[in-house]
Write an enzyme that holds these catalytic residues in place. Structure first.
Site, PDB file in Angstrom:
ATOM      1  CG  HIS A  47      -2.187  -0.710   1.097  1.00 34.87           C
ATOM      2  ND1 HIS A  47      -3.090  -0.424   0.095  1.00 34.87           N
ATOM      3  CD2 HIS A  47      -2.725  -1.721   1.823  1.00 34.87           C
ATOM      4  CE1 HIS A  47      -4.142  -1.231   0.218  1.00 34.87           C
ATOM      5  NE2 HIS A  47      -3.933  -2.034   1.255  1.00 34.87           N
ATOM      6  CB  CYS A 105      -1.844   4.026  -4.219  1.00 40.38           C
ATOM      7  SG  CYS A 105      -2.864   2.698  -4.844  1.00 40.38           S
TER       8      CYS A 105
END
Length: 425
Positions: free
Chosen positions: A88, A141
């Site tokens: 993440h 991301c």
């Protein structure tokens, strides 16, 4: 042939949490094989941190930071260093009303939520000796700004604040007001979406796979399996921090302080510097001289900060703030998002997407999971046996992901001299 080749590979699937991903362990396994088979790395020179095997060292913030520091500390001119991160990413808003090129601190999210920031990476690359090349692939991301102040060769992350705001109807302004309002809208949307309530937004051109901003639906079925994005919305990050600490008073305005509170000396150096400056501001009783438009920490999001500091100060201040007080802060700018004085010359960042985009974690109908960028890199390298330059790799990855229906656009950040050098070595 040159010097030694050494690598750190980090893959985090966050099993059993709200943030669980599927493809990160596979990304790291494939890259490990590729480093040995294609690039001639020795097994003993590749360190892997993953949460696949719970009995081994976990990919916590402290462990990743220590492994990166060791990688760089042992480097000599002529060496090739490589760091692949699959997991993440998130963006912290500037809690101080100060902005960098992108208006956020881009971070990677270790297994224990002990964030590692863009400036941490920049300071790490700054220690790389001349004549040694450090390539970073971040399949996460908001990875477009991860190597703070590096020159953007392919991408538009650093242009975004100047050319567009988050909402079409708002013009960017020089103060923190508009950015903060947009950020609050995003946070509200995050909160709803973490409860499974979908809010349509005004941006157009979204594809079903990865894309602009972290307000995209978190998981989506599609004809070729499922994709989930690798963005950790702030609402989920806060929820996971609450679970970890048992504290309910964590909020958008106190994330950095919470991270300092939980991790202390193991927190990001940037977080510790931030705390040192906040403590100074608190003692001086200042109320947002920096940042304009009532920006500063003691202004817009100041109540939580002040309560937090008061509570800490009731104990032994010297002890509670020791990790922060030991930090050298040469200028207040250092703790805010972005200082322009220096650009990292020996670092090359290949990002999975632009800073305002999400990267896809995909699972095929046959149950094979991978990160979209990591998969593209492996496919491109398998197709071409000779030298593949950094620029070629990123341009081909963009083309491939676009054909596959992904909106995420990989980026390349490095000095001019490294655009056309071979990927990794």
């Amino acid at each position: 042939m040159g010097g030694r080749k050494r690598a750190l590979l980090v893959g985090i699937n966050y099993p059993g949490t709200k943030a669980e991903l599927k493809g990160c362990h596979n990304d790291v396994d494939r890259m490990h094989r590729c480093l040995v088979d294609r690039f001639g790395f020795d097994e003993e020179d590749i360190r892997v941190l993953s949460d696949k095997d719970r009995s081994g060292p976990q990919p916590t913030g402290a462990n990743i930071r220590r492994a990166l520091a060791r990688l760089v500390a042992d480097a000599r001119p002529g060496d090739f260093l490589f760091f692949h991160y699959s997991g993440h990413g998130t963006r912290l808003p500037a809690e101080t009303g100060q902005h960098d090129d992108t208006g956020y601190d881009e971070c990677i999210v270790p297994s224990d939520m002990n964030l590692i920031t863009d400036q941490d990476f920049r300071e790490l690359v700054q220690k790389v000796p001349d004549g040694c090349l450090f390539t970073i692939v971040s399949d996460s991301c908001h990875s477009g700004g991860l190597l703070d102040s590096a020159k953007e060769q392919i991408g538009n992350s650093t242009k975004q604040n100047k050319t567009q705001s988050r909402e079409p109807e708002e013009r960017p302004d020089s103060g923190s007001g508009s950015g903060f309002r947009s950020f609050l809208k995003e946070t509200v949307r995050d909160v709803f979406e973490s409860e499974g309530i979908r809010i349509p937004h005004s941006r157009h051109g979204h594809s079903q796979h990865g894309g602009d901003d972290q307000d995209e639906a978190y998981e989506q079925p599609s004809g070729d399996g499922r994709t989930k994005n690798r963005s950790l919305p702030l609402s989920t990050l806060i929820e996971m921090l609450k679970e970890q600490t048992g504290k309910d008073d964590i909020d958008v305005g106190s994330i950095r302080m919470t991270l300092f509170n939980i991790f202390g000396d193991d927190a990001s150096p940037k977080i510790k510097k931030f705390m040192k400056v906040m403590l100074g501001k608190f003692h001086q009783g200042q109320s947002g001289e920096h940042g304009g438009g009532g920006g500063g920490v003691m202004g817009m999001v100041g109540a939580l900060a002040q309560e937090f500091l008061k509570a800490k100060l009731e104990g032994n201040e010297e002890e509670a703030f020791k990790p922060a007080l030991e930090q050298e802060v040469h200028s207040v700018d250092e703790v805010y998002a972005g200082t322009k004085a220096w650009a990292p010359n020996n670092g090359i960042l290949i990002s999975g997407c632009q800073t305002n985009q999400t990267s896809a974690d995909a699972t095929t109908p046959k149950g094979v999971s991978f990160g979209a960028l990591s998969n593209a890199i492996q496919t491109i390298l398998a197709d071409k046996h000779g030298k593949v330059t950094n620029k070629d790799l990123v341009m081909k990855a963009r083309e491939m992901l676009s054909k596959q229906g992904y909106t995420q656009q990989p980026g390349l950040y490095c000095s001019d001299e490294h655009v056309h050098v071979a990927f990794i070595c």
